[in-house]
Design a protein around this motif. Sequence first.
Motif, mmCIF file in Angstrom:
data_model
loop_
_atom_site.group_PDB
_atom_site.id
_atom_site.type_symbol
_atom_site.label_atom_id
_atom_site.label_comp_id
_atom_site.label_asym_id
_atom_site.label_seq_id
_atom_site.Cartn_x
_atom_site.Cartn_y
_atom_site.Cartn_z
ATOM 1 N N SER A 24 0.828 -1.204 0.000
ATOM 2 C CA SER A 24 0.000 0.000 0.000
ATOM 3 C C SER A 24 0.865 1.258 0.000
ATOM 4 O O SER A 24 1.993 1.253 0.491
ATOM 5 N N LEU A 25 0.312 2.306 -0.543
ATOM 6 C CA LEU A 25 0.997 3.604 -0.636
ATOM 7 C C LEU A 25 0.313 4.592 0.292
ATOM 8 O O LEU A 25 -0.903 4.788 0.209
ATOM 9 N N LYS A 26 1.089 5.207 1.165
ATOM 10 C CA LYS A 26 0.562 6.238 2.047
ATOM 11 C C LYS A 26 1.091 7.597 1.621
ATOM 12 O O LYS A 26 2.305 7.771 1.445
ATOM 13 N N ILE A 27 0.154 8.518 1.428
ATOM 14 C CA ILE A 27 0.517 9.892 1.091
ATOM 15 C C ILE A 27 0.160 10.762 2.287
ATOM 16 O O ILE A 27 -1.013 10.849 2.680
ATOM 17 N N SER A 28 1.155 11.367 2.866
ATOM 18 C CA SER A 28 0.955 12.241 4.026
ATOM 19 C C SER A 28 0.881 13.690 3.577
ATOM 20 O O SER A 28 1.447 14.066 2.549
ATOM 21 N N ASP A 29 0.150 14.496 4.364
ATOM 22 C CA ASP A 29 0.061 15.921 4.050
ATOM 23 C C ASP A 29 -0.300 16.123 2.573
ATOM 24 O O ASP A 29 0.406 16.814 1.818
ATOM 25 N N SER A 30 -1.403 15.552 2.159
ATOM 26 C CA SER A 30 -1.796 15.567 0.748
ATOM 27 C C SER A 30 -1.841 16.989 0.193
ATOM 28 O O SER A 30 -2.304 17.930 0.854
ATOM 29 N N GLN A 31 -1.380 17.121 -1.028
ATOM 30 C CA GLN A 31 -1.375 18.403 -1.721
ATOM 31 C C GLN A 31 -2.207 18.314 -3.000
ATOM 32 O O GLN A 31 -2.394 17.229 -3.543
ATOM 33 N N LEU A 32 -2.675 19.473 -3.464
ATOM 34 C CA LEU A 32 -3.510 19.480 -4.670
ATOM 35 C C LEU A 32 -2.783 18.837 -5.843
ATOM 36 O O LEU A 32 -3.395 18.199 -6.704
ATOM 37 N N GLY A 33 -1.470 18.995 -5.877
ATOM 38 C CA GLY A 33 -0.674 18.407 -6.949
ATOM 39 C C GLY A 33 -0.575 16.896 -6.893
ATOM 40 O O GLY A 33 -0.052 16.270 -7.819
ATOM 41 N N ASP A 34 -1.091 16.295 -5.834
ATOM 42 C CA ASP A 34 -1.103 14.833 -5.734
ATOM 43 C C ASP A 34 -2.287 14.237 -6.490
ATOM 44 O O ASP A 34 -2.377 13.018 -6.642
ATOM 45 N N THR A 35 -3.211 15.078 -6.932
ATOM 46 C CA THR A 35 -4.346 14.605 -7.727
ATOM 47 C C THR A 35 -3.817 13.930 -8.986
ATOM 48 O O THR A 35 -3.100 14.542 -9.789
ATOM 49 N N ALA A 36 -4.144 12.659 -9.149
ATOM 50 C CA ALA A 36 -3.581 11.877 -10.248
ATOM 51 C C ALA A 36 -4.168 10.478 -10.231
ATOM 52 O O ALA A 36 -4.866 10.086 -9.297
ATOM 53 N N MET A 37 -3.835 9.741 -11.270
ATOM 54 C CA MET A 37 -4.097 8.311 -11.306
ATOM 55 C C MET A 37 -2.843 7.637 -10.765
ATOM 56 O O MET A 37 -1.715 7.996 -11.182
ATOM 57 N N TYR A 38 -3.020 6.686 -9.858
ATOM 58 C CA TYR A 38 -1.881 5.977 -9.283
ATOM 59 C C TYR A 38 -1.953 4.503 -9.678
ATOM 60 O O TYR A 38 -2.976 3.850 -9.500
ATOM 61 N N PHE A 39 -0.830 4.017 -10.192
ATOM 62 C CA PHE A 39 -0.748 2.627 -10.614
ATOM 63 C C PHE A 39 0.288 1.888 -9.778
ATOM 64 O O PHE A 39 1.407 2.360 -9.583
#
Lengths: 116, 113
Positions: free
Chosen positions: A76-91
């Motif tokens: 699993s992938l954890k993204i901390s302190d999410s930012q608007l630039g993290d908006t994306a498709m993740y594979f």
Amino acid sequence: AQTVTQSQPEMSVQEAETVTLSCTYDTSENNYYLFWYKQPPSRQMILVIRQEAYKQQNATENRFSVNFQKAAKSFSLKISDSQLGDTAMYFCAFMGTTSGTYKYIFGTGTRLKVLA
Amino acid sequence: DVKVTQSSRYLVKRTGEKVFLECVQDMDHENMFWYRQDPGLGLRLIYFSYDVKMKEKGDIPEGYSVSREKKERFSLILESASTNQTSMYLCASSLGGAKNIQYFGAGTRLSVL
């Protein structure tokens, strides 16, 4: 045959919050590599993070970290302190090492939207 | 920075046309790949190449062929385009070795009418 499963087609998270994207895989190999790639809207796919199966320590890249559970075949992938630039498709992607070919097996992707 | 360049971002073709998608990388990578990306299906490998003039079928090679005459260039050919080949096509390259990451082009969105 190896398979990669991403069970969350879409997710959303509030800016500055933490989100976890899940990925499971199936393989009979002992040595392999796992990757998370990010594809922003209308932009090129880029590597987020890579994990080598023989390393027990979870990989970390700044705000991105993984929870690698080899026995459970979970990555699993954890993204901390999410930012608007993290908006994306993740594979999520798997690459074995025994077949002699360098082919990725990709999951179907998770579309992540970071909300302001 | 590694650069993988795909010749077209958008392409519209007619059924039955022969279509060429071009990909060029500037990092002297041995491996090059062509994927097809469809919603809900992720990325599926069409063909890949380990070296000049070498090619291997991926998971969905039917209806496609490839050419690698020079190390930096990998072409995908649709011999007779059909509507079910409407899709996003991604090219990638990498150094040899399983641990090496793939670098992707921006993609070509192909519509076959």
